[in-house]
Design an enzyme around this catalytic site. Structure first.
Site, PDB file in Angstrom:
ATOM      1  N   CYS A   1      17.515 -72.073  34.136  1.00 52.95           N
ATOM      2  CA  CYS A   1      17.497 -70.611  34.014  1.00 52.95           C
ATOM      3  C   CYS A   1      18.825 -69.994  34.433  1.00 52.95           C
ATOM      4  O   CYS A   1      19.324 -70.265  35.522  1.00 52.95           O
ATOM      5  CB  CYS A   1      16.353 -70.053  34.856  1.00 52.95           C
ATOM      6  SG  CYS A   1      16.325 -68.257  34.917  1.00 52.95           S
TER       7      CYS A   1
ATOM      8  N   CYS B   1      17.829 -64.054  41.422  1.00 55.03           N
ATOM      9  CA  CYS B   1      16.560 -64.666  41.808  1.00 55.03           C
ATOM     10  C   CYS B   1      16.860 -65.668  42.909  1.00 55.03           C
ATOM     11  O   CYS B   1      17.848 -66.396  42.832  1.00 55.03           O
ATOM     12  CB  CYS B   1      15.939 -65.371  40.602  1.00 55.03           C
ATOM     13  SG  CYS B   1      14.290 -66.030  40.915  1.00 55.03           S
TER      14      CYS B   1
END
Ligand code: SAH
Ligand code: SF4
Length: 394
Positions: A143, A136
C-alpha cells in the site's frame, strides 16, 4: 516498472488561504456538542436545542456556510454566531479529472497537512472515497499510503468536510423549494481512502452519524462501507455504534503471508479476525461482509489460495472483491495476470461467492485503491525500508 506519467485531463489548482482563523468550527460537532457549544457561548439553555437544530439544517441540509444566510434566526443572533463561529470545510488545493470521470481532490486541513479524496461516478450512483487519517500507522507492504511517514488522525469535521467539499464541487446541495431530487451524484461513501478508520474510531463514527442524520445529508447506513485492515476490538463497536457495511482487507489465506502483507495480522491473526467478522452481520441485521483481496503475482494468487479462502469464509455471509494490484513507483509487487485473476474468481464463484473483479478507476491520475498519497508529502520511506517491511526483495 515505472508507471508512465499521469495523464491529466483537467487540473485545477486553487490558491491557498493563509492561517485559519481562531473561530470555532461548527462542522463535525455532534448534535449534543453543537448544543453545548452554543450554550457555552451565551445561547440560553432553553433555546439551545432549537437553535442547534436550525443551524444543523442550514449546514448539513442546505450546505450554507454563511451565518447571514440563516434567515430563520434573528439578525443579531446571526451576527453573534458569525463573530464566534465558522462553518469551514477542508480547502481544495487541486483537483484532477480522469478520462473515466473519476475526480481526485487534494485537500488541505489544519496544520498544512494534505489528504486525498476520490469521487467515482458509476451508472446510477456515485461513490466518494474518504480519508480518515493523514498517512497510516500501519505498514501494509503493498500500500502506497503505508509508506507515508507523517500521520495524524483527521477530526470528525475534516471527515464530514470531505463529503461537503465534494457536494460543493458536484453542485449537489438542494435548492430551497425545488422538488426533492432522489438521484444523487454522491450516493455512497467508502472509508477506503488514506488511513485506518478504526484507529480513529470516534471521529469516524461522529462524522458518519452526521452524514446519516435524517435532517442533513441523509445517506442510509447501507450506503456507507467502512474498510478495515482488521482492528478486531473495534469491529463490534462499528456494528453497535455506526451500523454501516463492513469491508475487510483480507488479502491472504495463511497467517504467514498475511503477517507480511497486512502486518496488523501479527496482533490479531486470521482466526481472531474471522471470529469478530462472524458476529458482525448478526449485530447489523445479517448483511454481507466484503472481503477485499488484492491480487499479487506469485504471492497470494494460486488456486490453493482460492480454495483455502473458500474454507475460511465458511459460515460468514460474504462477497469477495478481487482488486488487481495497483502499482506505484517503487512497489515491491506485481499485479497478477488477468487469466490468473479470472481463474481465482471462478473458484470462488463455483463455491457460491460473488467475486467481482474491481475495475481500477482513475488510473491515469493515480486515484486507484492504495495509490493515495499526497505528492507533496516528502517524508517518505526509502525503497529499502519498503522492501524490508515486505520481508523480501522481489
Ligand atoms: N486502511 C483501510 C482502508 C484503506 S485501503 C484498509 O486497509 O482496509 C482500501 C483498500 O485498498 C484496502 O483493501 C487496501 O488493502 C487496498 N489497497 C491498498 N493498496 C493497494 C494497491 N496498491 N492496490 C490495490 N489495492 C490496494
Ligand atoms: Fe493503512 Fe489500509 Fe494502507 Fe494498510 S492498506 S497501510 S491499513 S491504508
Amino acid at each position: 516498472m515505472e508507471p508512465s506519467a499521469p495523464i491529466t485531463q483537467d487540473v485545477m489548482t486553487f490558491p491557498r488561504k493563509e492561517t485559519p482563523s481562531d473561530k470555532i468550527n461548527l462542522v463535525g460537532l455532534t448534535r449534543d456538542a453543537l448544543r453545548q457549544t452554543l450554550i457555552d457561548n451565551g445561547t440560553p439553555e432553553k433555546q439551545a436545542k432549537m437553535r442547534a437544530g436550525q443551524i444543523w439544517q442550514w449546514i448539513y441540509q442546505w450546505g450554507v456556510r454563511d451565518f447571514a444566510e440563516m434567515t430563520n434566526l434573528a439578525k443579531d443572533y446571526r451576527a453573534m454566531l458569525a463573530e464566534k463561529f465558522e462553518v469551514r470545510v477542508p480547502e481544495v488545493v487541486s483537483k484532477q479529472v480522469s478520462e473515466d470521470g473519476t475526480r481526485k481532490y487534494l485537500v488541505r486541513i489544519d496544520g498544512g497537512h494534505e489528504v486525498e479524496v476520490v469521487y467515482i461516478p458509476e451508472e446510477g450512483r456515485g461513490t466518494l472515497c474518504v480519508s480518515s487519517q493523514v498517512g497510516c500507522t500501519l505498514t501494509c507492504s503493498f500500500c502506497h499510503t503505508g509508506t507515508q511517514k507523517l500521520v495524524r488522525n483527521l477530526t470528525a469535521g475534516e471527515i464530514v468536510g470531505q463529503v461537503m467539499m465534494a457536494r460543493d464541487d458536484l453542485n449537489e446541495w438542494p435548492e430551497k423549494g425545488a422538488p426533492k431530487d432522489e438521484t444523487r451524484l454522491l450516493s455512497n461513501i467508502v472509508l477506503m481512502g488514506m488511513g485506518e478508520p478504526l484507529y480513529n474510531f470516534e471521529n469516524v463514527r461522529d462524522a458518519m452519524k452526521i452524514v446519516m442524520d435524517a435532517e442533513g445529508i441523509q445517506l442510509g447506513r447501507r450506503r456507507i462501507t467502512l474498510s478495515t485492515s482488521g482492528v478486531v476490538p473495534e469491529i463490534h463497536r462499528t456494528a453497535q455504534e455506526i451500523g454501516c457495511l463492513l469491508a475487510v482487507s483480507f488479502h491472504a489465506t495463511t497467517d504467514e503471508t498475511r503477517d507480511v502483507l497486512v502486518p496488523i495480522n501479527k496482533k490479531w491473526n486470521i482466526e481472531k479476525l474471522l471470529e469478530a467478522l462472524r458476529e458482525y452481520p448478526k449485530a447489523t441485521n445479517s448483511e454481507r461482509i466484503t472481503f477485499e483481496y488484492v491480487m499479487l503475482k506469485d504471492v497470494n494468487d494460486t488456486d490453493e489460495d482460492a480454495h483455502r479462502l473458500v474454507k475460511l469464509l465458511d459460515g460468514i455471509p460474504a462477497k469477495v472483491n478481487l482488486i488487481p494490484f495497483n502499482e506505484w513507483p517503487g512497489a515491491p509487487y506485481k499485479r497478477s495476470s488477468n487469466n490468473r485473476i479470472r481463474a481465482f474468481a471462478t473458484i470462488l464463484m463455483q463455491a457460491g461467492y460473488a467475486s467481482p473483479i474491481r475495475t481500477p478507476r482513475g488510473e491515469d491520475i493515480m486515484a486507484a485503491c492504495g495509490q493515495l498519497k499526497s505528492a507533496t508529502e516528502r517524508a517518505r520511506k526509502s525503497r529499502k525500508e519498503i522492501l524490508r517491511e515486505a520481508g523480501q526483495a522481489i
